[in-house]
Enzyme design. Structure first.
Site, PDB file in Angstrom:
ATOM      1  N   LYS A 286     -15.638 -33.082  11.994  1.00 46.20           N
ATOM      2  CA  LYS A 286     -15.657 -31.841  11.205  1.00 46.20           C
ATOM      3  C   LYS A 286     -16.463 -31.981   9.925  1.00 46.20           C
ATOM      4  O   LYS A 286     -17.124 -31.048   9.474  1.00 46.20           O
ATOM      5  CB  LYS A 286     -14.236 -31.378  10.883  1.00 46.20           C
ATOM      6  CG  LYS A 286     -13.389 -32.424  10.193  1.00 46.20           C
ATOM      7  CD  LYS A 286     -12.110 -32.681  10.917  1.00 46.20           C
ATOM      8  CE  LYS A 286     -12.134 -34.017  11.589  1.00 46.20           C
ATOM      9  NZ  LYS A 286     -11.022 -34.300  12.443  1.00 46.20           N
TER      10      LYS A 286
ATOM     11  N   ILE B  62      -5.723 -28.076  20.065  1.00 48.73           N
ATOM     12  CA  ILE B  62      -5.683 -26.611  20.242  1.00 48.73           C
ATOM     13  C   ILE B  62      -7.092 -26.108  20.580  1.00 48.73           C
ATOM     14  O   ILE B  62      -8.023 -26.358  19.822  1.00 48.73           O
ATOM     15  CB  ILE B  62      -5.197 -25.906  18.957  1.00 48.73           C
ATOM     16  CG1 ILE B  62      -3.795 -26.378  18.565  1.00 48.73           C
ATOM     17  CG2 ILE B  62      -5.227 -24.397  19.138  1.00 48.73           C
ATOM     18  CD1 ILE B  62      -3.286 -25.771  17.254  1.00 48.73           C
TER      19      ILE B  62
ATOM     20  N   GLU C 148      -5.587 -40.304   6.152  1.00 47.93           N
ATOM     21  CA  GLU C 148      -6.957 -40.771   6.362  1.00 47.93           C
ATOM     22  C   GLU C 148      -7.225 -41.944   5.417  1.00 47.93           C
ATOM     23  O   GLU C 148      -6.514 -42.109   4.412  1.00 47.93           O
ATOM     24  CB  GLU C 148      -7.946 -39.641   6.028  1.00 47.93           C
ATOM     25  CG  GLU C 148      -7.781 -38.378   6.855  1.00 47.93           C
ATOM     26  CD  GLU C 148      -8.476 -38.428   8.212  1.00 47.93           C
ATOM     27  OE1 GLU C 148      -9.355 -39.280   8.399  1.00 47.93           O
ATOM     28  OE2 GLU C 148      -8.105 -37.623   9.083  1.00 47.93           O
TER      29      GLU C 148
ATOM     30  N   ASP D  55     -10.259 -32.007   4.436  1.00 47.11           N
ATOM     31  CA  ASP D  55     -10.322 -32.024   5.903  1.00 47.11           C
ATOM     32  C   ASP D  55     -10.018 -30.628   6.468  1.00 47.11           C
ATOM     33  O   ASP D  55     -10.748 -30.122   7.334  1.00 47.11           O
ATOM     34  CB  ASP D  55      -9.301 -33.065   6.417  1.00 47.11           C
ATOM     35  CG  ASP D  55      -9.024 -32.952   7.889  1.00 47.11           C
ATOM     36  OD1 ASP D  55      -9.832 -33.465   8.683  1.00 47.11           O
ATOM     37  OD2 ASP D  55      -7.997 -32.338   8.259  1.00 47.11           O
TER      38      ASP D  55
ATOM     39  N   LYS E  77     -12.509 -27.738   8.453  1.00 46.70           N
ATOM     40  CA  LYS E  77     -12.167 -27.036   9.700  1.00 46.70           C
ATOM     41  C   LYS E  77     -12.256 -25.522   9.513  1.00 46.70           C
ATOM     42  O   LYS E  77     -12.788 -24.804  10.361  1.00 46.70           O
ATOM     43  CB  LYS E  77     -10.752 -27.443  10.145  1.00 46.70           C
ATOM     44  CG  LYS E  77     -10.663 -28.929  10.512  1.00 46.70           C
ATOM     45  CD  LYS E  77      -9.218 -29.402  10.627  1.00 46.70           C
ATOM     46  CE  LYS E  77      -9.132 -30.881  10.977  1.00 46.70           C
ATOM     47  NZ  LYS E  77      -7.778 -31.448  10.829  1.00 46.70           N
TER      48      LYS E  77
ATOM     49  N   GLY F 180      -4.146 -37.061  16.998  1.00 46.99           N
ATOM     50  CA  GLY F 180      -3.558 -38.010  17.947  1.00 46.99           C
ATOM     51  C   GLY F 180      -4.485 -38.243  19.125  1.00 46.99           C
ATOM     52  O   GLY F 180      -5.401 -37.460  19.393  1.00 46.99           O
TER      53      GLY F 180
HETATM   54  N1  HSE Z   1      -5.975 -36.086   9.175  1.00 44.60           N
HETATM   55  C1  HSE Z   1      -5.978 -34.915   9.981  1.00 44.60           C
HETATM   56  C2  HSE Z   1      -4.603 -34.295   9.955  1.00 44.60           C
HETATM   57  C3  HSE Z   1      -6.361 -35.144  11.415  1.00 44.60           C
HETATM   58  O1  HSE Z   1      -3.685 -34.852   9.345  1.00 44.60           O
HETATM   59  O2  HSE Z   1      -4.435 -33.244  10.532  1.00 44.60           O
HETATM   60  C4  HSE Z   1      -7.839 -35.248  11.575  1.00 44.60           C
HETATM   61  O3  HSE Z   1      -8.492 -34.117  11.130  1.00 44.60           O
END
Ligand code: HSE
Length: 432
Positions: free
Chosen positions: A108, A139, A193, A204, A208, A305
């Protein structure tokens, strides 16, 4: 089966890469049947060759350099699950696209920063980038937007898309623990992370959101225009008090096209407990899509995951094996508009919490400030800490819809009253 196999070059052998190896190993026949041709891995690359991995890699050629992997003659599709917005991931993605090879990525950050240039490169070379795994893990939200909802004008996209933040906020609520304690728990559990600010700083999830907004509104990815605020200042007091008033606190992304431009926010918000987001616990993600014809769609599932992310990668790979081709952001790159960023968020109700000196006239002064700032009060509650007239009082106010600038004006007026103890808290209430 006589059709030629689709041959993957897999860059990155971490959790996601190994998940892809495992699915292909376990489900080769099913995937070949669905794709109409076998899907195989011919070569792999990773930073550390000697690391012990939970999969048999002996049948794959090894490349030290992901660029060399992308350019191998026996690689048809470059699968990039290394991560990072610059460096090797970017160079290898560019190399694959320049060679006319499709790229499937979970990255991303790369697309949030370079999505437009990469989409243009892909199209110039007659190929595409697929990135289902980059947004909300397992998803299938990219498919939902680019395919299932392609006949809709999208009105609003909302999402809880960082599982770590949702884990922290819901664990704080369930256990009554402060942020710092739960952050440390999340670290121990390996949820964060390598740079925790990517998670708790909202970055993050902001990456997205910017990708979903580009598809939803036909605009160039504009991550720099996302209003970002992390969860580090969310207090257990606010989680508890909001809960008593029928709200949950979420790190919520909202993107909508307004008359003032494209609004993109990833900030802590209150959402009604009985809204789709209210009961969302732990690391689960949720995306809500609103289209003019379809109405509201709610997608919920694992946001990270091995299995879920590899599942998303494989969905993209199988589409490519079938010869199914969608422009990277759902529209030809040249047609993606440069969005005008909305300078301020749409008016919304706000939750305000403050501690006041429990003196005659203190609350009246606060109410006057709100009135002078043009903010109307919907609900108000005072909690006297010890029932003693001289103690401080916590005051909770829910406003009617107010412009963020009017809330900021009210807060600065509060500061001048001399009746506040400490700084007030203001959190937007998102109507879902
Ligand atoms: N670190 C992210 C989360 C997963 O906790 O959703 C990867 O984007």
């Amino acid at each position: 089966m006589s059709a030629a196999p689709l041959r993957l070059g897999l860059a990155g052998l971490g959790t996601v890469g190994i998940g892809v190896v495992k699915i292909l190993d376990r489900e080769a026949a099913l995937i070949a049947a669905r794709a109409g041709r076998p899907v195989t891995i011919t070569a792999v690359s990773a930073r550390d060759r000697s690391r012990n991995r939970d999969a048999d890699l002996s049948g794959f050629a090894w490349e030290t350099d992901p660029v060399a992997l992308a350019l191998r003659e026996d690689v048809d599709v470059f699968v990039e699950v290394m991560g990072g917005s610059e460096g090797a991931a970017k160079a290898a993605t560019e190399a694959a696209l320049a060679a006319g090879k499709p790229v499937v990525t979970a990255n991303k950050a790369l697309l949030a920063h370079h999505g437009q240039a990469l989409a243009e490169l892909a199209e110039a070379k007659g190929t595409t980038i697929r990135f289902e795994a980059a947004v909300a893990g397992g998803i299938p939200v990219i498919k939902a937007l680019t395919e299932g909802l392609a006949g809709n004008r999208i009105k609003r996209v909302m999402g809880v898309m960082n599982g770590t933040c949702n884990y922290i906020l819901t664990r704080m609520q369930a256990a009554g623990l402060p942020y710092e304690t739960v952050f440390e728990e999340a670290r121990q559990l390996g949820y964060l992370e390598a740079d925790p600010n990517l998670d708790v700083g909202g970055i993050d999830a902001g990456h997205k959101l910017s990708l979903l907004a580009a598809i939803a509104f036909g605009t160039r990815v504009a991550f720099d225009a996302v209003e970002l605020e992390g969860i580090g200042n969310v207090s257990i007091d606010d989680i508890r008090l909001a809960d008593e008033m029928g709200y949950r606190i979420k790190l919520l992304g909202v993107a909508q096209m307004t008359g003032r431009g494209l609004e993109q926010r990833m900030t802590p918000c209150l959402v009604p407990t009985d809204s789709p987001f209210g009961p969302l616990m732990g690391g689960t993600n949720m995306v809500v899509l609103e289209g003019d014809s379809v109405g509201q769609i709610v997608l919920r599932g694992p946001g990270a995951g091995q299995g879920p992310t590899a599942s998303a990668v494989m969905g993209d790979v199988i589409d490519l094996a079938r010869g199914f081709h969608v422009p990277t952001f759902g529209l030809p790159a040249a047609q993606l508009a440069q969005a005008v960023p909305a300078l301020a968020a749409t008016p919304a109700p706000y939750y305000l919490r403050m501690t006041l000196l429990d003196k005659p006239g203190a609350l009246a002064k606060i109410a006057t400030c709100l009135g002078e700032a043009g903010v109307s009060i919907d609900q108000m509650r005072q909690i006297n800490q010890k029932g003693d007239q001289d103690d401080d009082a916590i005051v909770l106010i829910v406003t009617h819809k107010a412009a963020p600038s009017d809330i900021a004006d009210a807060l600065s007026r509060f500061a001048a009253t001399g009746v506040l103890v400490g700084a007030p808290v203001a959190i937007r209430i998102e109507e879902v």
